[in-house]
Design an enzyme around this catalytic site. Structure first.
Site, PDB file in Angstrom:
ATOM      1  N   CYS A 157       0.868  -1.175   0.000  1.00  0.00           N
ATOM      2  CA  CYS A 157       0.000   0.000   0.000  1.00  0.00           C
ATOM      3  C   CYS A 157       0.900   1.218   0.000  1.00  0.00           C
ATOM      4  CB  CYS A 157      -0.918   0.010   1.221  1.00  0.00           C
ATOM      5  SG  CYS A 157      -1.959   1.497   1.301  1.00  0.00           S
ATOM      6  N   CYS A 202     -11.818  18.126   8.883  1.00  0.00           N
ATOM      7  CA  CYS A 202     -11.396  17.195   7.837  1.00  0.00           C
ATOM      8  C   CYS A 202     -12.516  16.934   6.832  1.00  0.00           C
ATOM      9  CB  CYS A 202     -10.897  15.883   8.438  1.00  0.00           C
ATOM     10  SG  CYS A 202     -12.122  15.020   9.441  1.00  0.00           S
ATOM     11  N   GLU A 213     -12.689  15.815  25.961  1.00  0.00           N
ATOM     12  CA  GLU A 213     -12.610  14.674  25.050  1.00  0.00           C
ATOM     13  C   GLU A 213     -13.476  13.546  25.596  1.00  0.00           C
ATOM     14  OE1 GLU A 213     -12.163  11.986  22.358  1.00  0.00           O
ATOM     15  OE2 GLU A 213     -11.214  13.948  22.024  1.00  0.00           O
TER      16      GLU A 213
END
Length: 447
Positions: free
Chosen positions: A152, A399, A324
């Site tokens: 990969c 993102c 978090e």
């Protein structure tokens, strides 16, 4: 338009997943592997209410940036989207996609700087290789069919060596891979993370025990890959979630260390950590630049993970507070603050949407807020709290351009202007790109 129609279209844009987009008789058609500027012939394989999906069967007019894919698995594996085009064109596509999302979804006109590019090969420090009855490798596009890859290009070479060692073990000792249809077999995934020049290996299994486990550990130790440790994660459920709740230590230690610039971080298997080490520093340097001088200010780090972004960019703040949802990540964040000599930080376990109000009570209102949510973006309740406490500046790290645009539009209603967007290519050759956005408070609010 009907299924099995053959259509000729010009590709004028791209989707979130990197497919080419064109129109036929006014209807949108998504065509994987087609590039902007090309005219193609496509076989319609799926028809939905608002768009159709076509399979590329012929390129009538190729893009000048089209090139032969440098990976033999490119048209089989679903990981990369741009190995058939020049990298400079990939970066242009990503920049334009961000602009399009901001304007179309968010109704926002803002300066989107050129994407900061990186290396297209061997950049990932994290790999998740699915294992099935037919072998191990990577998933085909939009499926759970496993493509048995021998390599990969975007993965760290040590991850590939670990995969080959696990394959050899399974073959020699006749250990079965997991079968999704029958919910049988042993090994489900090979999960690796790199940091500090070593690899942390996690073998995800359906079963409590791994047959011939000592032999597997020995084969992994002889794979010529420097190891932090070897773990077994047990996931007995019928689910697409990779990791289960139970973790066993088989060898070495169950955590690793890595450095970002002058900062050192402890990372557990369950904790989020950026996958591209070189570009992570670029990303965090951008956040630090957009924050400005915070030495006399209070900074909130929401969706803080193991504390990396806040400690790197705002470790010298008067007060740093992070939230978090993953308990192990918060444990790491607390330890990392000590490791990096940061004694002005406080961390809270829970969903950022639920704890933001409590943060106001315990920490007071912030001067600046860092938002780094998952791909789904921020919860509305969280954004309401951020708007209510009126920080001077918000730094939003995202993102996914579409959810970013949605959230920026809401923050605009709350009195925040998007000043500048700096994309950083954390995921070269894939359709994903990270953005750092600087927002400043104005006097106008409709919330």
């Amino acid at each position: 338009m009907k299924k099995n129609d053959i259509v000729e279209i010009e590709i004028t844009g791209m989707t979130d997943e990197g497919s080419g987009v064109g129109r036929f008789e006014g209807a949108a058609v998504f065509v994987p592997y087609a590039l902007v500027g090309e005219t193609v012939r496509a076989h319609i394989i799926k028809v939905y209410k608002s768009y159709s999906v076509g399979k590329l069967i012929e390129i009538l007019k190729p893009s000048e940036s089209r090139q032969k894919a440098d990976c033999e698995y490119f048209y089989q594996c679903g990981g990369c989207a741009f190995r058939n085009t020049l990298y400079e064109e990939e970066l242009k596509y990503k920049q334009q996609h961000i602009k399009d999302c901001l304007e179309r979804i968010g109704k926002i006109q803002a300066e989107v700087l050129p994407v900061i590019g990186g290396c297209r090969t061997a950049y990932r420090n994290k790999a998740q290789f699915p294992v099935g009855g037919d072998g191990a490798g990577l998933y085909a596009r939009h499926s759970h069919r496993i493509v048995k890859t021998e390599n990969c290009l975007i993965q760290n070479e040590d991850s590939v060596r670990i995969l080959k060692a696990v394959r050899a073990f399974m073959s020699e000792y006749n250990v079965a891979g997991y079968d999704e249809k029958t919910h049988s077999g042993v090994i489900r995934n090979v999960y690796t993370r790199q940091g500090g020049g070593k690899t942390l290996v996690c073998i995800v299994t359906k079963t409590e025990e791994i047959p011939h486990c000592p032999e597997m550990v020995e084969m992994l130790r002889k794979s010529e890959v420097p190891l932090w440790g070897i773990l077994q994660n047990i996931n007995p459920n019928k689910t697409n979630v990779v990791l289960g709740k139970e973790m066993k230590l088989l060898y070495g230690q169950d955590f690793m260390y890595d450095n970002i610039g002058d900062f050192k971080f402890k990372i557990s298997p369950f904790s989020f950590y950026q996958v591209n080490p070189k570009q992570t520093k670029t990303l965090y340097d951008t956040v630090k630049k957009f924050l400005g001088n915070v030495s006399e200010k209070t900074v909130w780090d929401l969706y803080c993970g193991i504390g990396t972004i806040g400690q790197y960019a705002a470790g010298n703040a008067k007060r740093l507070a992070g939230i978090e949802i993953v308990p192990e990540a918060i444990e790491n964040a607390v330890e990392n603050a000590k490791i990096n000599g940061i004694f002005n930080a406080g961390y809270y376990v829970g969903a950022a949407e639920n704890l933001a109000d409590r943060l106001v009570e315990n920490e007071g209102s912030p001067d600046a807020v860092i938002l780094d949510p998952p791909r789904k973006g921020c919860g509305r309740r969280l954004l309401d709290t951020v708007v209510k406490v009126k920080p001077e500046r918000i730094i939003y790290v995202s993102c996914k351009a579409s959810t970013l645009a949605r959230d920026l539009a809401y923050l605009k209603e709350g009195g925040y202007e998007t000043k500048i967007v700096q994309p950083v290519d954390m995921f070269p050759a894939t359709p994903h790109v990270e953005c750092v956005v600087r927002l400043c408070r104005t006097e106008h609010s409709s919330i």
